[in-house]
Design a protein around this motif. Structure first.
Motif, mmCIF file in Angstrom:
data_model
loop_
_atom_site.group_PDB
_atom_site.id
_atom_site.type_symbol
_atom_site.label_atom_id
_atom_site.label_comp_id
_atom_site.label_asym_id
_atom_site.label_seq_id
_atom_site.Cartn_x
_atom_site.Cartn_y
_atom_site.Cartn_z
ATOM 1 N N LEU A 79 0.834 -1.198 0.000
ATOM 2 C CA LEU A 79 0.000 0.000 0.000
ATOM 3 C C LEU A 79 0.866 1.244 0.000
ATOM 4 O O LEU A 79 0.520 2.268 -0.582
ATOM 5 N N LYS A 80 2.027 1.140 0.672
ATOM 6 C CA LYS A 80 2.936 2.286 0.700
ATOM 7 C C LYS A 80 3.465 2.578 -0.695
ATOM 8 O O LYS A 80 3.618 3.730 -1.091
ATOM 9 N N ALA A 82 1.938 1.677 -3.536
ATOM 10 C CA ALA A 82 0.862 1.850 -4.523
ATOM 11 C C ALA A 82 0.697 3.317 -4.911
ATOM 12 O O ALA A 82 0.531 3.635 -6.091
ATOM 13 N N SER A 83 0.776 4.217 -3.926
ATOM 14 C CA SER A 83 0.610 5.631 -4.273
ATOM 15 C C SER A 83 1.797 6.127 -5.092
ATOM 16 O O SER A 83 1.636 6.995 -5.953
ATOM 17 N N CYS A 107 -3.097 -10.076 -8.133
ATOM 18 C CA CYS A 107 -4.237 -10.235 -7.215
ATOM 19 C C CYS A 107 -3.810 -10.284 -5.750
ATOM 20 O O CYS A 107 -4.619 -10.601 -4.902
ATOM 21 N N TRP A 112 -2.861 -12.603 -0.190
ATOM 22 C CA TRP A 112 -4.246 -12.187 -0.448
ATOM 23 C C TRP A 112 -5.072 -12.148 0.829
ATOM 24 O O TRP A 112 -5.955 -11.330 0.977
ATOM 25 N N TYR A 116 -1.923 -7.475 5.348
ATOM 26 C CA TYR A 116 -2.599 -6.219 5.686
ATOM 27 C C TYR A 116 -1.994 -5.051 4.919
ATOM 28 O O TYR A 116 -2.615 -4.006 4.784
ATOM 29 N N HIS A 117 -0.769 -5.204 4.414
ATOM 30 C CA HIS A 117 -0.023 -4.103 3.816
ATOM 31 C C HIS A 117 0.050 -4.214 2.297
ATOM 32 O O HIS A 117 0.685 -3.403 1.658
ATOM 33 N N LYS A 120 -4.249 -5.712 -3.206
ATOM 34 C CA LYS A 120 -4.669 -6.985 -3.818
ATOM 35 C C LYS A 120 -4.938 -6.781 -5.309
ATOM 36 O O LYS A 120 -6.082 -6.797 -5.762
ATOM 37 N N ARG A 124 -6.200 -2.074 -9.075
ATOM 38 C CA ARG A 124 -7.021 -1.220 -8.214
ATOM 39 C C ARG A 124 -6.567 0.236 -8.261
ATOM 40 O O ARG A 124 -7.300 1.116 -7.830
#
Lengths: 163, 158
Positions: A79-80, A82-83, A107, A112, A116-117, A120, A124
């Motif tokens: 997630l870090k 992804a931006s 995926c 999956w 938490y980090h 998926k 997205r």
């Protein structure tokens, strides 16, 4: 056409449509954005090395998104990250293409459920053109994905299709 | 030194700061009062008989009964002996004294323990998150952690 063919038959001239010419130019020089995220990046590097020689498809690594046409998302997208990927994608000039490489980028892969980090699926945050399955995919699989992308580019049209 | 000798020297010097011990474990461990951690670490590092000059690992633990802890694996390059220290705290009062002034290695290890378990290392020079983004909420390796539905507009669950 007969007249033109006879006239230019023996010179270094051939006749095509602008669309075909642009598509051919695009698919023959897909510059790659040079970045990798996890173990898939190792396979991507193997694909770039002499055994598999990604450069015969016209793929040359570029160190900046502004010179790149295609981005291989090779590895786990946290997630870090992804931006950051979203921002790199925004910095690429159009037309731009994304190949999502490996289960993690497709995926979430082994993360999956308990990751938490982990994002998926990189689709997205950015639109993906070709998904390459595998954990990690072998270089041949990545080459297959590149050929699939080239087929996609070959079918592109200058004219927007009406719905 | 054997684990028993190390335990005895700690007891002689610090008395009730040594809470508990188990010396017949595969890696003998000693439980330390979390508020005295730094003094004991400094003593173990500088005492000529122990000389624990190498902190091999520092791990955070959630024991899933309201108790958090940090486990220190120490090694002496001089004497070639090892010991395991433990310090416990509660989720309500997650405070343990930092040892990053004793072993510089502990700095990042302690930041990771803070990041993942929310254990506050008192007197740490730079206690920030080390792996997760700064705007992350919660400490994900705690057993009662719930994965958020969204992070910065991105859906997190599968």
């Amino acid at each position: 056409m007969g007249l033109l063919d006879q006239r230019f038959e023996n010179g270094n001239v051939f006749v095509t449509s602008l669309e075909n010419l642009l598509n051919w130019a695009r698919l023959s020089s897909l510059y790659q954005m040079q970045f990798g995220l996890a173990c898939c990046a190792i396979e991507m590097m193997a694909a770039s090395a002499s055994d598999f020689d990604i450069m015969r498809f016209g793929i040359i690594p570029r160190a900046t998104p502004r010179q790149a046409d295609v981005m291989f998302v090779a590895g786990t997208v946290t997630l870090k990250m992804a931006s950051r990927i979203k921002r790199l994608y925004d910095q690429m000039a159009e037309p731009r293409y994304i190949i999502s490489m490996g289960s993690c980028a497709n995926c979430g892969g082994p993360y999956w459920e308990h990751g938490y980090h982990v994002l998926k699926g990189v689709d997205r945050v950015i639109p993906v053109d070709v998904f390459v399955p595998g954990c990690p995919p072998r270089p041949e699989a990545l080459l297959e994905g590149i050929i699939k992308l080239q087929e996609k580019v070959r079918k592109e049209s200058l004219v927007k299709k009406s719905a | 030194m054997t684990a028993e000798e190390i335990l005895n020297s700690l007891k002689a010097k610090f008395g009730d700061a040594v809470v508990e011990s188990k010396l017949d474990a595969p890696q003998p461990w000693i439980v330390i009062n979390p508020a005295r951690m730094k003094d004991i670490a400094l003593f173990l590092r500088d005492d000529p008989a122990t000389q624990f000059d190498y902190m091999m690992c520092l791990s955070g633990v959630d024991y899933n009964n309201g108790k958090l802890g940090i486990v220190y694996h120490l090694f002496s390059m001089v004497h070639r002996h090892k010991i395991v220290l433990k310090a416990f705290c509660t989720k309500e009062q997650p405070h343990i004294q930092s040892v990053s002034s004793v072993w510089a290695t502990a700095n990042w290890h302690e930041r990771e323990a803070f990041d993942m378990y929310g254990i506050v290392l008192d007197e740490h020079p730079d206690l920030r998150r080390i792996l997760l983004p700064y705007d992350w909420e919660g400490h994900p390796l705690r057993k009662d952690y719930k994965v958020p539905e969204f992070y910065n507009g991105m859906k997190v669950p599968y």
